[in-house]
Design a protein around this motif. Sequence first.
Motif, PDB file in Angstrom:
ATOM      1  N   PHE A  33       1.951  91.830   0.160  1.00  0.00           N
ATOM      2  CA  PHE A  33       1.540  91.025   1.015  1.00  0.00           C
ATOM      3  C   PHE A  33       0.500  91.700   1.539  1.00  0.00           C
ATOM      4  O   PHE A  33      -0.233  92.359   1.607  1.00  0.00           O
ATOM      5  N   LEU A  34       1.356  92.934   2.001  1.00  0.00           N
ATOM      6  CA  LEU A  34       1.001  94.467   2.406  1.00  0.00           C
ATOM      7  C   LEU A  34      -0.485  95.308   1.586  1.00  0.00           C
ATOM      8  O   LEU A  34      -0.831  94.921   2.162  1.00  0.00           O
ATOM      9  N   ASP A  35       0.460  94.705   0.218  1.00  0.00           N
ATOM     10  CA  ASP A  35      -0.951  95.620  -0.386  1.00  0.00           C
ATOM     11  C   ASP A  35      -2.197  94.586  -0.497  1.00  0.00           C
ATOM     12  O   ASP A  35      -3.253  95.307  -0.898  1.00  0.00           O
ATOM     13  N   ARG A  36      -2.064  93.608  -0.512  1.00  0.00           N
ATOM     14  CA  ARG A  36      -3.226  93.078  -0.985  1.00  0.00           C
ATOM     15  C   ARG A  36      -4.331  93.201   0.570  1.00  0.00           C
ATOM     16  O   ARG A  36      -5.352  93.032   0.692  1.00  0.00           O
ATOM     17  N   VAL A  37      -3.161  92.982   1.574  1.00  0.00           N
ATOM     18  CA  VAL A  37      -3.913  93.597   3.675  1.00  0.00           C
ATOM     19  C   VAL A  37      -4.950  94.720   2.724  1.00  0.00           C
ATOM     20  O   VAL A  37      -5.737  94.666   2.790  1.00  0.00           O
ATOM     21  N   ASP A  38      -4.058  95.956   2.340  1.00  0.00           N
ATOM     22  CA  ASP A  38      -4.927  97.508   2.658  1.00  0.00           C
ATOM     23  C   ASP A  38      -5.877  96.903   1.167  1.00  0.00           C
ATOM     24  O   ASP A  38      -6.731  97.356   1.433  1.00  0.00           O
ATOM     25  N   ARG A  39      -5.937  96.283   0.698  1.00  0.00           N
ATOM     26  CA  ARG A  39      -6.833  95.991  -0.554  1.00  0.00           C
ATOM     27  C   ARG A  39      -7.990  95.442  -0.403  1.00  0.00           C
ATOM     28  O   ARG A  39      -9.396  95.265  -0.959  1.00  0.00           O
ATOM     29  N   ALA A  40      -7.846  94.330   0.421  1.00  0.00           N
ATOM     30  CA  ALA A  40      -9.003  93.584   0.617  1.00  0.00           C
ATOM     31  C   ALA A  40     -10.740  94.397   2.038  1.00  0.00           C
ATOM     32  O   ALA A  40      -9.999  95.285   2.219  1.00  0.00           O
ATOM     33  N   THR A  41     -11.264  93.743   1.496  1.00  0.00           N
ATOM     34  CA  THR A  41     -12.405  93.937   2.832  1.00  0.00           C
ATOM     35  C   THR A  41     -12.443  94.151   3.786  1.00  0.00           C
ATOM     36  O   THR A  41     -11.741  92.959   4.635  1.00  0.00           O
ATOM     37  N   PRO A  42     -12.537  94.750   5.175  1.00  0.00           N
ATOM     38  CA  PRO A  42     -11.925  94.702   6.151  1.00  0.00           C
ATOM     39  C   PRO A  42     -13.440  95.063   6.848  1.00  0.00           C
ATOM     40  O   PRO A  42     -14.895  94.154   6.265  1.00  0.00           O
ATOM     41  N   ARG A  43     -12.989  93.479   7.821  1.00  0.00           N
ATOM     42  CA  ARG A  43     -14.108  92.686   9.283  1.00  0.00           C
ATOM     43  C   ARG A  43     -14.010  92.929  10.189  1.00  0.00           C
ATOM     44  O   ARG A  43     -12.468  92.911  10.730  1.00  0.00           O
ATOM     45  N   GLY A  44     -14.835  93.426  10.818  1.00  0.00           N
ATOM     46  CA  GLY A  44     -14.662  93.460  12.512  1.00  0.00           C
ATOM     47  C   GLY A  44     -13.644  95.222  12.640  1.00  0.00           C
ATOM     48  O   GLY A  44     -14.193  95.905  11.432  1.00  0.00           O
ATOM     49  N   GLU A  45     -13.580  95.136  13.836  1.00  0.00           N
ATOM     50  CA  GLU A  45     -13.203  96.330  14.195  1.00  0.00           C
ATOM     51  C   GLU A  45     -11.488  96.309  14.580  1.00  0.00           C
ATOM     52  O   GLU A  45     -11.222  95.029  14.971  1.00  0.00           O
ATOM     53  N   GLY A  46     -10.828  97.267  14.321  1.00  0.00           N
ATOM     54  CA  GLY A  46      -9.679  97.263  14.879  1.00  0.00           C
ATOM     55  C   GLY A  46      -8.372  96.410  13.452  1.00  0.00           C
ATOM     56  O   GLY A  46      -9.215  95.957  12.899  1.00  0.00           O
ATOM     57  N   GLU A  47      -7.287  96.933  14.036  1.00  0.00           N
ATOM     58  CA  GLU A  47      -6.315  96.441  13.253  1.00  0.00           C
ATOM     59  C   GLU A  47      -6.386  94.098  13.837  1.00  0.00           C
ATOM     60  O   GLU A  47      -6.202  94.208  14.944  1.00  0.00           O
ATOM     61  N   ASP A  48      -6.063  93.048  12.642  1.00  0.00           N
ATOM     62  CA  ASP A  48      -5.454  91.790  12.700  1.00  0.00           C
ATOM     63  C   ASP A  48      -4.672  91.761  14.258  1.00  0.00           C
ATOM     64  O   ASP A  48      -3.743  92.800  13.758  1.00  0.00           O
ATOM     65  N   PHE A  49      -4.802  91.325  15.205  1.00  0.00           N
ATOM     66  CA  PHE A  49      -3.325  90.848  15.731  1.00  0.00           C
ATOM     67  C   PHE A  49      -1.727  90.699  15.358  1.00  0.00           C
ATOM     68  O   PHE A  49      -0.916  91.033  15.186  1.00  0.00           O
TER      69      PHE A  49
END
Length: 100
Positions: A33-49
């Motif tokens: 799961f963490l690997d998928r999050v790291d590979r995903a295209t970021p959207r918006g600013e900052g980390e999701d809460f």
Amino acid sequence: MPEPKTSCPLSRPEVVDRYFLEHRAKLIDIAAFLDRVDRATPRGEGEDFRMAAFREALKILDSGESGRARRVLEHLSDPSAEPIAKAGTKGAAGAHNPKP
């Protein structure tokens, strides 16, 4: 010196023998799961809460202190005591958003 009282009837080796493989698989799932999050295209600013809360929960797991399940649950839960007039979303987020 007397043995400390425990709430589990199994010995530590018995607990590990019984539950290790199940929880090994869960750790691998979390890593994926963490690997998928790291590979995903970021959207918006900052980390999701939710991810910020998830990463803090991982620190609680690694603390070595007892009561981890309770502390993780409390960390991910909304600490407010007063009901709100109207929910902002249809579903639960799974973690408390400090800035709704």
